[in-house]
Design a protein around this motif. Structure first.
Motif, mmCIF file in Angstrom:
data_model
loop_
_atom_site.group_PDB
_atom_site.id
_atom_site.type_symbol
_atom_site.label_atom_id
_atom_site.label_comp_id
_atom_site.label_asym_id
_atom_site.label_seq_id
_atom_site.Cartn_x
_atom_site.Cartn_y
_atom_site.Cartn_z
ATOM 1 N N HIS A 185 33.524 33.842 30.847
ATOM 2 C CA HIS A 185 34.630 34.324 30.026
ATOM 3 C C HIS A 185 35.969 33.986 30.682
ATOM 4 C CE1 HIS A 185 36.579 37.995 27.820
ATOM 5 N NE2 HIS A 185 36.976 36.841 27.334
ATOM 6 N N LEU A 186 36.064 34.236 31.981
ATOM 7 C CA LEU A 186 37.283 33.936 32.729
ATOM 8 C C LEU A 186 37.593 32.439 32.657
ATOM 9 C CD1 LEU A 186 38.356 35.259 36.176
ATOM 10 C CD2 LEU A 186 38.144 32.794 35.879
ATOM 11 N N LEU A 187 36.574 31.592 32.834
ATOM 12 C CA LEU A 187 36.794 30.144 32.818
ATOM 13 C C LEU A 187 37.276 29.666 31.457
ATOM 14 C CD1 LEU A 187 33.753 28.749 34.845
ATOM 15 C CD2 LEU A 187 36.148 28.746 35.530
ATOM 16 N N LEU A 237 26.390 30.677 35.791
ATOM 17 C CA LEU A 237 27.394 31.689 36.116
ATOM 18 C C LEU A 237 27.166 32.954 35.292
ATOM 19 C CD1 LEU A 237 30.568 29.380 36.112
ATOM 20 C CD2 LEU A 237 29.396 30.284 38.136
ATOM 21 N N SER A 238 27.737 34.035 35.770
ATOM 22 C CA SER A 238 27.642 35.304 35.038
ATOM 23 C C SER A 238 28.497 35.241 33.779
ATOM 24 C CB SER A 238 28.117 36.453 35.923
ATOM 25 O OG SER A 238 29.519 36.340 36.162
ATOM 26 N N GLY A 239 28.240 36.164 32.858
ATOM 27 C CA GLY A 239 28.998 36.218 31.616
ATOM 28 C C GLY A 239 30.479 36.411 31.854
ATOM 29 N N LYS A 240 30.834 37.276 32.797
ATOM 30 C CA LYS A 240 32.247 37.536 33.078
ATOM 31 C C LYS A 240 32.928 36.296 33.656
ATOM 32 C CE LYS A 240 31.997 42.557 33.764
ATOM 33 N NZ LYS A 240 32.227 43.676 34.712
ATOM 34 N N LEU A 288 39.668 41.073 38.366
ATOM 35 C CA LEU A 288 39.002 39.783 38.148
ATOM 36 C C LEU A 288 38.514 39.132 39.439
ATOM 37 C CD1 LEU A 288 41.331 38.046 35.520
ATOM 38 C CD2 LEU A 288 39.234 39.341 35.120
ATOM 39 N N LEU A 289 38.824 39.732 40.587
ATOM 40 C CA LEU A 289 38.523 39.090 41.871
ATOM 41 C C LEU A 289 37.052 38.699 42.029
ATOM 42 C CD1 LEU A 289 39.960 38.140 44.372
ATOM 43 C CD2 LEU A 289 39.568 40.366 45.425
ATOM 44 N N PRO A 290 36.081 39.551 41.659
ATOM 45 C CA PRO A 290 34.670 39.126 41.805
ATOM 46 C C PRO A 290 34.353 37.877 40.984
ATOM 47 C CG PRO A 290 34.806 41.499 41.496
ATOM 48 C CD PRO A 290 36.176 40.962 41.223
ATOM 49 N N SER A 291 34.859 37.812 39.759
ATOM 50 C CA SER A 291 34.607 36.630 38.938
ATOM 51 C C SER A 291 35.304 35.402 39.501
ATOM 52 C CB SER A 291 35.067 36.875 37.503
ATOM 53 O OG SER A 291 34.326 37.905 36.895
ATOM 54 N N LEU A 292 36.522 35.594 40.020
ATOM 55 C CA LEU A 292 37.237 34.472 40.646
ATOM 56 C C LEU A 292 36.477 33.970 41.861
ATOM 57 C CD1 LEU A 292 40.903 35.818 40.389
ATOM 58 C CD2 LEU A 292 39.985 33.809 39.214
ATOM 59 N N ASP A 293 35.977 34.896 42.680
ATOM 60 C CA ASP A 293 35.175 34.497 43.844
ATOM 61 C C ASP A 293 33.935 33.719 43.406
ATOM 62 O OD1 ASP A 293 36.875 35.576 45.697
ATOM 63 O OD2 ASP A 293 35.786 37.481 45.887
ATOM 64 N N GLU A 294 33.337 34.144 42.297
ATOM 65 C CA GLU A 294 32.117 33.491 41.822
ATOM 66 C C GLU A 294 32.389 32.048 41.392
ATOM 67 O OE1 GLU A 294 28.612 34.016 38.409
ATOM 68 O OE2 GLU A 294 30.158 35.561 38.685
ATOM 69 N N VAL A 295 33.450 31.833 40.626
ATOM 70 C CA VAL A 295 33.700 30.476 40.126
ATOM 71 C C VAL A 295 34.184 29.549 41.248
ATOM 72 C CG1 VAL A 295 34.124 31.229 37.778
ATOM 73 C CG2 VAL A 295 36.055 31.057 39.355
ATOM 74 N N VAL A 347 33.290 25.334 40.835
ATOM 75 C CA VAL A 347 33.879 25.009 39.532
ATOM 76 C C VAL A 347 35.400 25.013 39.631
ATOM 77 C CG1 VAL A 347 34.054 25.708 37.120
ATOM 78 C CG2 VAL A 347 31.888 25.958 38.345
ATOM 79 N N VAL A 348 35.928 25.909 40.434
ATOM 80 C CA VAL A 348 37.375 26.078 40.602
ATOM 81 C C VAL A 348 37.691 25.954 42.080
ATOM 82 C CG1 VAL A 348 39.242 27.780 40.491
ATOM 83 C CG2 VAL A 348 37.729 27.462 38.531
ATOM 84 N N THR A 349 38.848 25.392 42.384
ATOM 85 C CA THR A 349 39.289 25.277 43.766
ATOM 86 C C THR A 349 40.663 25.906 43.912
ATOM 87 O OG1 THR A 349 39.619 23.735 45.615
ATOM 88 C CG2 THR A 349 40.414 23.032 43.451
ATOM 89 N N SER A 350 41.019 26.263 45.124
ATOM 90 C CA SER A 350 42.299 26.912 45.386
ATOM 91 C C SER A 350 43.290 25.898 45.935
ATOM 92 C CB SER A 350 42.121 28.050 46.391
ATOM 93 O OG SER A 350 43.358 28.651 46.688
ATOM 94 N N LEU A 351 44.450 25.783 45.267
ATOM 95 C CA LEU A 351 45.545 24.942 45.747
ATOM 96 C C LEU A 351 46.581 25.831 46.430
ATOM 97 C CD1 LEU A 351 45.944 22.719 42.555
ATOM 98 C CD2 LEU A 351 44.538 22.266 44.568
ATOM 99 N N ASP A 352 47.666 25.219 46.872
ATOM 100 C CA ASP A 352 48.679 26.007 47.580
ATOM 101 C C ASP A 352 49.316 27.061 46.684
ATOM 102 O OD1 ASP A 352 48.267 24.588 49.869
ATOM 103 O OD2 ASP A 352 49.898 23.176 49.539
ATOM 104 N N ASP A 353 49.567 26.690 45.420
ATOM 105 C CA ASP A 353 50.349 27.581 44.566
ATOM 106 C C ASP A 353 49.574 28.137 43.386
ATOM 107 O OD1 ASP A 353 50.086 25.106 43.429
ATOM 108 O OD2 ASP A 353 52.067 25.101 42.490
#
Length: 874
Positions: free
Chosen positions: A228-230, A222-225, A256-263, A268-274
């Motif tokens: 860092h976010l994780l 993953l990228s540095g950003k 933070l959206l690009p980093s969120l999209d990356e993870v 590594v990360v998944t999206s739940l309802d809330d």
């Protein structure tokens, strides 16, 4: 772990069908796109073999270095018949190779040649693929496998259907079959997969080092950003709000959206309802561990401060402050204290941890030290940590403490003494506090309740005086002080042999309670009175109300458990009673609740007598006999005395048992025992007849008949009176009537046995045999093995040889009894132990006891397996 490691083509049926159609046509260009690990090479290899079987000449380059030479050979001599040309990894090809290939494709439009070209998507050969697509080439994009196919592939790899946790870990591979194979190979090498029956699950008793290394490699890409976010997100927990991460990073969610999209894209990360969540706990832990401990503590502190600063719940902030607060950090420590107070009743263990941690971080010179000490002591008491609570309170009192917190701490000491059976000391402290003119109004009710409860076991006369004064002087709405006073008077009436008055007082007490915790005793006393009258539905209803409140204070849980245990015993549910009592005894001993040890031991002594375990019965009675005075709060002292006499009779004979009535328990027969335990009357008459002691027999009959006369509405006492008179007068008609009117199976079996014994002298012994067989059936129904053996002996003397009770199969569904089958069905419907306990009127401990038996009989080890077995059975 076992399974099909070549199962990487699951979910590629459409692609294979498309390629097969091109082979049928005998000419065309197929472009295969896919990320690393999606199965491109395996797809090309499979179809090269298929083409060869169909008579195609197959020409394939070994690697990118061989590609120019293959293309040169094809340029010099076109294939004579149908041919398949396979070129893999074209994203690695040199520009000259790609140019030569474009030329050959243009020239080979009408030849019987199928070109199968593959590349890693987005990494090269873009012009070639675009030009071929424009000329009508067939395009195949190997996308991630859908979830249902991933489950099938994991089943191939492991040899069992994966559970939820294993599927969550598999999701980190993002549907990539190559990554899945690598992940499960690592899990196999770590020995992390367990196969139970047809199901695969993760084990947690060993470190998955190879798997962690693989996941760590995945994170390192993953990228540095993104990293860092994780790391910040990992401090917030397994699940987190993206807005919280943004606030911690002094940024915004949009930035933070690009980093969120990356993870998310990396699995590594998944999206739940809330909210968002780490794909698996293992990934979350790896990320969290990558943050140095000092930095992690600082981030926890910042997270807690962030939540407090925006007015969020102190409970939410506390889990961070617990890890990040530092000595002297007033705001964070106050947050811990606020959280401890918020969860004191429904999560006392957590409250104790929070309050003690806040106290540890408080400077000794702080003005808040004593206040935080009071909170910590109260939380420790609620969590059942009585020794620690008392030591902390007494240590604080040994220093200079102002009057108000001192009174609170002294009351805490009185409470711990009450619960550790130091009733005299508890009453003394409480009375001294109530004599102080400046006692805080909000503290006075608590002190009064403690005083009355302590006096109930220490000084009955004084307890009655105080309780009557409370009832007489009470004005306004009912409250917990009034409820406790009424309950104390009800317990005294119970022990004096006034069951109807006791029941009326206990009902009024239970209706007067205003708090879920302090109201437990009045309600539980009412339950014991109903159970004594063999009104089991009413008793269960009251216990259910007592359990249903939000309070999880250990003392309340323990009191409820011991009351429930005796109700189960009186109802003839011996195994459940034993399980409940053992659990209560263990917790009482672990937490120092000395006052609740004796009730659990008394139930276990009774269980042991009726199951024929004499050594255990003797041990239990000897243990509680040392605790003088024994209880008197939960159960009457007469109940313990009767159990002692009963065990002494079985262990040492009639003379020693009757000697106890003269030497140690002279008031037992004239107490309220026969109203609390109606079947005891018949037992005493049998012993008196056996000893030829007409005086004792007459005293018992007179006592129980007087109880029935004075309490005409109590059917259990009336049946006990019939039973006693029938034995005393050797009247078979009265015994037969008692056997019909007794409200519990145990007393009914006693009456039937007594009737059978009396009829043995009759000319026609058939009636005797019938009565004894009725008694045997009832004893077997409740699991009273010792009583069953005694009746079998009587039947043998009459010439009747009965087989042993039919034995259920040792395993399988047919081995389950009605209760076990009911629990299994509710588990299959997804209900928790607590939900099941509410429906079946038993505690979660008892449900767990039955579940262990169900697992053993069915040869399984989890609720998931039970659900599957239940579905198969249906």
């Amino acid at each position: 772990m076992s399974g099909n490691r070549d199962g990487v083509f699951r979910g590629r049926a459409g692609e294979r069908e498309l390629l097969s159609g091109v082979l049928d046509a005998g000419t065309g260009v197929v472009l295969v796109d896919g990320a690393a690990g999606t199965g491109k090479t395996r797809l090309l290899t499979e179809f090269a073999a298929l083409a060869a079987r169909r008579g195609f000449e197959v020409a394939a380059a070994q690697d990118e270095l061989d590609q120019p030479f293959l293309l040169a050979r094809l340029a010099e001599r076109a294939p004579d018949g149908p041919a398949l040309v396979v070129l893999d990894d074209l994203h690695l090809a040199e520009p000259s190779t790609l140019a030569a290939l474009r030329a050959l494709l243009s020239a080979a439009t009408h030849e019987k040649v199928v070109w199968l070209l593959a590349r890693r998507h987005g990494e090269g050969a873009d012009r070639l693929f675009a030009a071929a697509a424009q000329r009508g080439a067939v395009r195949i994009e190997l996308r991630p496998l859908p979830d249902n196919v991933v489950v099938d592939l994991v089943a191939d790899l492991t040899g069992g259907t994966p559970d939820h946790d294993l599927r969550a870990l598999a999701a980190t591979a993002q549907g990539n079959p190559g990554a899945l194979v690598g992940l499960f190979t690592a899990l196999d090498e770590d020995g992390q997969v367990v196969i139970t029956g047809e199901h695969a699950s993760l084990r947690t008793d060993r470190a998955p080092r190879r798997t962690e290394s693989l996941l760590r490699d995945q994170l390192s890409s993953l990228s540095g950003k993104a990293k860092h976010l994780l790391q910040v997100a990992s401090v917030l927990g397994l699940r987190f709000e993206p807005g919280d991460v943004a606030e911690m990073l002094a940024s915004s969610t949009a930035i933070l959206l690009p980093s969120l999209d990356e993870v998310i894209g990396a699995g590594v990360v998944t999206s739940l309802d809330d909210r968002l969540a780490f794909q698996h706990e293992l990934v979350w832990r790896l990320v969290a561990d990558s943050v140095p401990p000092p930095v992690r503590r600082a981030l926890h502190r910042e997270a807690g401060e962030m939540l407090l600063g925006r007015g969020d719940s102190a409970v939410n902030a506390a889990k961070h402050l617990l890890h990040g607060a530092q000595r002297g950090d007033v705001r964070s420590i106050d947050g811990l204290v606020a959280a401890a107070k918020a969860v004191l009743w429904n999560a006392p263990d957590a409250a104790a941890e929070l309050a003690v941690r806040a106290l540890e971080l408080t400077d000794q010179a702080s003005a808040s030290l004593v206040h935080r000490t009071v909170i910590a002591v109260r939380a420790l008491i609620a969590a059942g940590k009585l020794t620690a609570a008392q030591a902390l309170a007494q240590d604080a009192l040994s220093r200079q403490v102002s009057p108000e917190p001192a009174a609170k701490l002294r009351h805490c000491v009185a409470t711990t003494m009450l619960l550790t059976a130091q009733h005299g000391e508890s009453a003394e402290i409480s009375e001294a506090l109530l004599a102080e003119p400046d006692l805080l109004p909000e503290l006075a009710p608590w002190v009064e309740i403690t005083r009355m409860m302590a006096l109930l076991s220490h000084d009955r006369r004084r307890a009655e005086e105080v309780a009557e004064a409370v009832v007489r002087n009470h004005t306004g709405s009912p409250d917990d002080v009034l409820a406790t006073a009424l309950a104390v008077l009800a317990a005294i009436a119970r022990d004096a042999g006034q069951p109807a008055a006791a029941l009326e007082l206990a009902r009024e007490a239970a209706q007067s309670v205003t708090s879920h915790d302090l109201g437990a005793y009045p309600q539980l006393l009412l339950a014991t009175l109903h159970s004594g009258m063999r009104e089991f539905a009413e008793a269960d209803s009251v216990v259910r109300r007592a359990r249903s409140g939000p309070s999880a204070v250990v003392t309340k849980e323990l009191m409820t458990a011991v009351v429930q245990a005796r109700i189960l015993l009186q109802a003839g549910r011996i195994e459940e009673a034993a399980a409940e009592a053992r659990c209560a005894l263990t917790v009482a001993e672990e937490t120092g609740h000395t006052a609740l040890v004796a009730p659990a031991l008394a139930v276990l002594a009774m269980v042991a007598i009726h199951t024929g375990d004499l050594p255990a019965a003797i041990e239990h009675v000897e243990r509680y006999r040392e605790r003088v005075p024994v209880d008197g709060i939960i159960f009457s002292r007469a109940y313990y005395q009767w159990a002692d006499v009963l065990v002494t009779y079985v262990a040492h004979g009639l003379d020693k048992a009757l000697a106890l009535l003269t030497d140690e328990y002279p008031g037992l027969v004239t107490s309220g025992l026969f109203a609390e335990e109606p079947r005891a009357a018949g037992w005493f008459i049998r012993r008196a007849v056996e000893a030829g002691d007409e005086r004792l027999a007459k005293a018992v009959v007179d006592r129980v008949e007087r109880l029935a006369e004075e309490n005409p509405g109590l059917r259990a006492v009336a049946a006990a009176a019939l039973h006693a008179r029938g034995l005393f007068d050797a009247d078979t008609s009265l015994l037969e009537l008692a056997a019909q009117q007794h409200r519990d199976l145990w007393a009914r079996a006693n009456a039937a046995e007594d009737l059978g014994v009396l009829l043995t002298t009759a000319a026609d012994r058939a009636a005797s045999v019938k009565a004894l067989e009725d008694a045997l059936g009832l004893y077997r129904e409740i699991g009273a093995s010792r009583d069953s053996a005694r009746v079998l002996g009587r039947l043998r003397k009459l010439g009747r040889r009965r087989r042993a009770a039919p034995v259920r199969p040792a395993s399988g569904w047919s081995s389950l009894d009605d209760t076990e089958r009911a629990i299994a069905n509710l588990v299959a419907k997804g209900q928790t132990n607590r939900q099941i306990s509410t429906q079946l009127f038993m505690s979660p401990h008892t449900v767990n006891f039955h579940l262990r038996k169900i697992f053993r009989k069915l040869g399984i080890s989890s609720r998931v397996e039970l659900v599957m077995r239940s579905r198969d059975d249906q």
